[in-house]
Each structure stands twice: as structure tokens, then as C-alpha cells.
Design an enzyme around this catalytic site. Structure first.
Site, PDB file in Angstrom:
ATOM      1  N   HIS A 131       0.830  -1.216   0.000  1.00  0.00           N
ATOM      2  CA  HIS A 131       0.000   0.000   0.000  1.00  0.00           C
ATOM      3  C   HIS A 131       0.865   1.268   0.000  1.00  0.00           C
ATOM      4  O   HIS A 131       0.431   2.308   0.485  1.00  0.00           O
ATOM      5  CB  HIS A 131      -0.958   0.038   1.206  1.00  0.00           C
ATOM      6  CG  HIS A 131      -1.675  -1.252   1.446  1.00  0.00           C
ATOM      7  ND1 HIS A 131      -2.882  -1.562   0.884  1.00  0.00           N
ATOM      8  CD2 HIS A 131      -1.314  -2.349   2.170  1.00  0.00           C
ATOM      9  CE1 HIS A 131      -3.258  -2.775   1.261  1.00  0.00           C
ATOM     10  NE2 HIS A 131      -2.320  -3.281   2.037  1.00  0.00           N
ATOM     11  N   SER A 156      14.307  22.229 -15.693  1.00  0.00           N
ATOM     12  CA  SER A 156      13.089  22.977 -15.976  1.00  0.00           C
ATOM     13  C   SER A 156      13.480  24.319 -16.566  1.00  0.00           C
ATOM     14  O   SER A 156      14.520  24.883 -16.217  1.00  0.00           O
ATOM     15  CB  SER A 156      12.310  23.172 -14.674  1.00  0.00           C
ATOM     16  OG  SER A 156      11.501  24.326 -14.764  1.00  0.00           O
ATOM     17  N   LYS A 216      15.366  22.287 -10.460  1.00  0.00           N
ATOM     18  CA  LYS A 216      14.759  21.022 -10.858  1.00  0.00           C
ATOM     19  C   LYS A 216      15.684  20.119 -11.660  1.00  0.00           C
ATOM     20  O   LYS A 216      16.448  20.574 -12.511  1.00  0.00           O
ATOM     21  CB  LYS A 216      13.521  21.302 -11.706  1.00  0.00           C
ATOM     22  CG  LYS A 216      12.420  21.965 -10.921  1.00  0.00           C
ATOM     23  CD  LYS A 216      11.485  20.968 -10.317  1.00  0.00           C
ATOM     24  CE  LYS A 216      10.545  20.488 -11.389  1.00  0.00           C
ATOM     25  NZ  LYS A 216       9.446  19.742 -10.841  1.00  0.00           N
ATOM     26  N   GLU A 237       9.700   8.846 -16.933  1.00  0.00           N
ATOM     27  CA  GLU A 237       8.363   9.419 -17.147  1.00  0.00           C
ATOM     28  C   GLU A 237       7.865   9.158 -18.561  1.00  0.00           C
ATOM     29  O   GLU A 237       6.705   8.824 -18.786  1.00  0.00           O
ATOM     30  CB  GLU A 237       8.381  10.930 -16.893  1.00  0.00           C
ATOM     31  CG  GLU A 237       8.431  11.279 -15.429  1.00  0.00           C
ATOM     32  CD  GLU A 237       8.513  12.787 -15.210  1.00  0.00           C
ATOM     33  OE1 GLU A 237       7.732  13.287 -14.394  1.00  0.00           O
ATOM     34  OE2 GLU A 237       9.338  13.460 -15.851  1.00  0.00           O
TER      35      GLU A 237
END
Ligand code: ARG
Length: 464
Positions: free
Chosen positions: A160, A281, A287, A294
Site C-alpha cells: 500500500h 526545468s 529542478k 516518465e
């Protein structure tokens, strides 16, 4: 009349095909990538026709010579593809006739584009599957090598997405490897059904010429010919099977991606990915984004979509060939390209993972990951499991209040909850003790992880 060799400009046609219809029905823009396989199949066919006496040896040689020249022209970028010639097959045949004259028109004896295209796709897919298998093997090698290095590295195991029990990082990596191992086996199995020659089925019923299907199958390196001519020209379930393999593979790569993305976040902070797999970024200077995982996670969608396209494409087709089948190529090709790209990215990236071992360990320590070990300890001291569960629950609640892991508590603190607890409890409360205790086949004990990695590596070495 525009082109004397175009299919709809002579014969039974009294008017040329509408220009839009011509473009609408053409496939040359996407099936030209089959040119090598188309030529390979034509050479096999011409060789066989000469062997059975349908072509003379001179005709065969002229055809083969012409086809080889065309192949070289295509490879150099000197070949002009024409939409009027509809598809890769007609383009090459027309170029052959333009080159060698009337003999070029004999190549199509005893053959149809229906068995020709089925042959081309199978040849093409077989080669691509072999490249995919090799890349998958490279990825699995990287994974198992890393697993050996990380056999002792402790991290939290999750259920979980909550810290459950400590595991080793090597064990986690080997879980990924098992998924990929099954994918590889599916790929190998699907290849058996791809690797059969439909050539000779002709349009649908076979041909009146004395062809030798065993010979053409052998010349193209197929395991043998397909059985039934109607099925041969219409079957595309080999492509569905490949896309289904690809969907499961991408499902696995996507799950791996998801974990890599989580782990590189500041919140987890379990690993670093080298800068070459990330981008920055344009607005937030701090970043470093895990773009590669991704994108792989994102590309899973199109691969599932292509599987659905092919299943739907085939679902209501009556025997035998229908033009619908021309729609098999773009989904299949895009699936192949996507799988190749994703596997290459992963095979390069996995060995470059930089584990942050202290941080993984700290996360396991903070999450009361050894609570089950304390319960098992109490059971060994004679408590029924349910009572042990209750005692540990109280200890954890105390730890949450006091901001202390179980292994940070003193014996007196632990004994508040049960006097069955003795000095030896600390052997089981350490993270090392916890993982080492799961010492059986398939368990997370470092020795088991090393043995499992060894078995996996042996399997990889045995691949052909
Ligand atoms: N371009 C066609 C395809 O991809 C080749 C077969 C065409 N056969 C036909 N009878 N129209 O399926």
C-alpha cells in the site's frame, strides 16, 4: 492512361482511380520500410520458380540482379517511391520491370501480394523480435549485476506504499528481473508462430504452378511453411501476440518507471539518476526531472492502444485477405519503435542508478519496519500471534508518541508491553537481523539474493 504498369490503369478498369482514392488506399508511405524483406522474399520466390522450371536460370539471374540493384538504390536514398504504385510491393516490381524489361513481369508468377505482404511482415517482425530479445537481455544483465552489488543494501519494502518490512535493494531489483524474464519467455514463444512462411498461399487458394513451399521457407530461414492458404493470407494474430507481449513489457517498464520516479524525489531520496538521463526545468532552476522513466511510463499508453487497434482490426474479418489488413502496419511498426526505444533507454539507465544507501536504510528504520519481527519473536516466546500483534501495536503507538523506532527503545521501555521480552530482542529488531532471518528460497536474506542473482545470471548466459 497515366502509368502503363499501374494496377488500375489498364485491364478491367475503364477509368483511372480517383486521385484521392489512390492516395487514400496507398500504403507506400509506411510500408516502404519492408523493402529489404520484400526483396528477400522475391529472391527466394524467383530462385524456387527457376528450380521447378517456371523461370529459366537466366530469367532468375536477371531478376535477382535487378532486385539487388534496387535494394542498393533504396539504401542510398536514390529510389523514388510513387503513390501511384500503391505499396512497397508494386513499387519494387515496377522498378524491376523498368530496369530489366519483360522478365521483371514474370516475378509475380504463382504469387499474390496477399501472401507476399504476409511473408514480408513475418520476416520483418522476426528480425525486430531478435533485436528486442537482445536488448531485453542487456537490460536484464544490468539489473542482475546491480542486484549482486546491492544484495546487502537495506531499504523499506512496501505494501500500500506504506513501509511494511525491510528488504534488500538487490531483492527489489530481482523482482523486476522476474517480470522481464517472463516477458522474454513470451517473446520467444511468440516468435515460433511468427517464424513460418505463408509464401505460396498466393491470393487465397494456392496456385496452379508446381511451387515448392518448403524450399522458399528454407531460403528465408523460416522453420517451415504455414498449413492453410486461406489462413496464411488473412492471419495477423502473430502481430497481435507481439503487441500483447509488448503491452506486458511496457506495463512492467512503466511500474519500474513509477518507482524510479518516486525514488528520485526529495520525499523518498533513495536513488540518483545521472544527469544524462534527466532534464532541467525552463523556469525552476533547482529542478532535475526524471524524464526518461516518465516518458517510458507515458509511452505505455500508445502500446496498449496499438494492441487494441489490432484486436479490433481483426475481429470481424471474413476469410481470407481483406484490405483492412493493410491497417496492421502502422500500429505494429510504432509498437516496435516504441519498444526498441524504451528498452534501449532502460538498458542504458539501470546500470547507472546511484543508490543512496544511507537514506534507504534510514527510511526502513523510521517506518517501524521490524514490527513483524517483534511479533514473531513474541510468538517464539510463547504468545499467541494475535496477542503478540496487540503488544507490538502498543509498542508502535508508544514509538510514534516518543518519536522512537523499536530498535531505539530500551529493554525497560519494551517490557512495559510484555514481560516476555528479553535482552535477545535486539537481535531481531535490527534491520540486518530482520532481512537475514528471511532465509529461504525467494526470501530477502542477502545470501538468498546472491543465490537468486546467480541463478538469474546463469539463465541469461544460456540464451541463444
Ligand atoms: N498493401 C497491401 C497490404 O498492406 C498489400 C496487399 C494488397 N493486396 C490486395 N489484394 N489489395 O495489405
Amino acid at each position: 492512361m497515366t502509368q502503363p504498369t499501374s494496377l488500375s490503369s489498364g485491364g478491367r478498369f475503364s477509368e483511372p482511380t480517383d486521385a484521392f482514392v489512390e492516395a487514400f488506399t496507398a500504403s507506400v508511405n509506411f510500408d516502404q520500410r519492408l523493402y529489404r524483406q520484400d526483396i528477400q522474399g522475391s529472391i527466394a520466390h524467383a530462385t524456387m520458380l527457376a528450380k521447378v522450371g517456371v523461370l529459366t536460370d537466366m530469367e532468375r539471374d536477371a531478376i535477382i540482379q535487378g532486385l539487388k540493384e534496387i535494394e542498393a538504390e533504396i539504401e542510398k536514398g536514390d529510389f523514388t517511391w510513387s503513390v501511384e504504385q500503391e505499396d512497397v510491393h508494386m513499387n519494387i516490381e515496377a522498378a524491376l520491370t523498368a530496369k530489366i524489361g519483360i522478365t521483371g513481369k514474370k516475378l509475380h508468377t504463382g504469387r499474390s501480394r496477399n501472401d507476399q505482404v504476409a511473408t514480408d511482415i513475418r520476416l520483418y517482425l522476426r528480425d525486430e523480435m531478435d533485436r528486442i530479445g537482445a536488448e531485453l537481455t542487456r537490460l536484464q544483465k544490468g539489473l542482475t549485476d546491480l542486484a549482486v552489488k546491492e544484495a546487502d543494501t537495506i531499504m523499506p519494502g512496501f505494501t500500500h506504499l506504506q513501509t511494511a518490512q525491510p528488504v534488500t535493494f538487490g531483492h527489489h531489483l530481482l523482482a523486476w528481473n522476474e517480470m522481464l524474464q517472463r516477458d522474454y519467455e513470451r517473446l520467444e514463444d511468440a516468435r515460433k508462430r511468427v517464424n513460418l512462411s505463408p509464401l505460396g498461399a498466393a491470393a487465397l487458394a494456392g496456385t496452379t504452378y508446381p511451387i515448392d513451399r518448403l524450399q522458399t521457407a528454407e531460403l528465408m530461414g523460416f522453420a517451415g511453411p504455414t498449413e492453410n492458404s486461406l489462413d496464411s493470407v488473412s492471419d495477423r494474430d502473430f502481430a497481435v501476440e507481439f503487441c500483447s507481449f509488448a503491452s506486458l513489457l511496457l506495463m512492467h517498464l512503466s511500474r519500474m518507471s513509477e518507482e524510479l520516479i518516486l525514488w528520485t524525489s526529495a520525499q523518498f531520496n533513495f536513488i540518483d539518476l545521472p544527469d544524462r538521463f534527466c532534464t532541467g526545468s525552463s523556469i525552476m532552476p533547482q529542478k532535475k526531472n526524471p524524464d526518461v522513466p516518465e516518458l517510458v511510463r507515458g509511452k505505455t499508453g500508445r502500446v496498449y492502444g496499438h494492441l487494441m487497434s489490432l484486436l479490433t482490426l481483426m475481429k470481424s474479418q471474413p476469410l481470407a485477405y481483406n484490405k483492412d489488413n493493410q491497417e496492421d502496419k502502422e500500429p505494429l511498426f510504432d509498437t516496435l519503435d516504441t519498444v526498441q526505444g524504451c528498452l534501449r533507454a532502460f538498458a542504458d539507465m539501470i546500470p547507472a542508478i546511484e543508490p543512496k544507501r544511507d537514506s534507504m536504510r534510514e527510511a526502513a528504520r523510521r517506518g517501524f519496519a521490524t514490527a513483524t519481527d517483534l511479533a514473531d519473536y513474541l510468538v517464539r516466546k510463547g504468545l499467541p500471534f494475535r496477542d503478540a500483534h496487540e503488544v507490538v501495536g502498543q509498542s508502535v503507538a508508544y514509538g510514534v508518541r516518543e518519536k522512537k523506532d523499536l530498535s531505539d527503545m530500551s529493554l525497560e521501555e519494551l517490557r512495559q508491553f510484555s514481560d516476555a521480552i528479553g535482552e535477545d530482542v535486539f537481535d531481531v529488531l535490527t534491520l540486518e537481523g530482520s532481512v537475514a532471518a528471511r532465509n529461504h528460497l525467494g526470501g530477502t536474506a542477502p545470501d538468498q539474493v546472491r543465490a537468486a542473482a546467480k541463478r538469474a545470471q546463469t539463465r541469461l548466459r544460456q540464451r541463444g
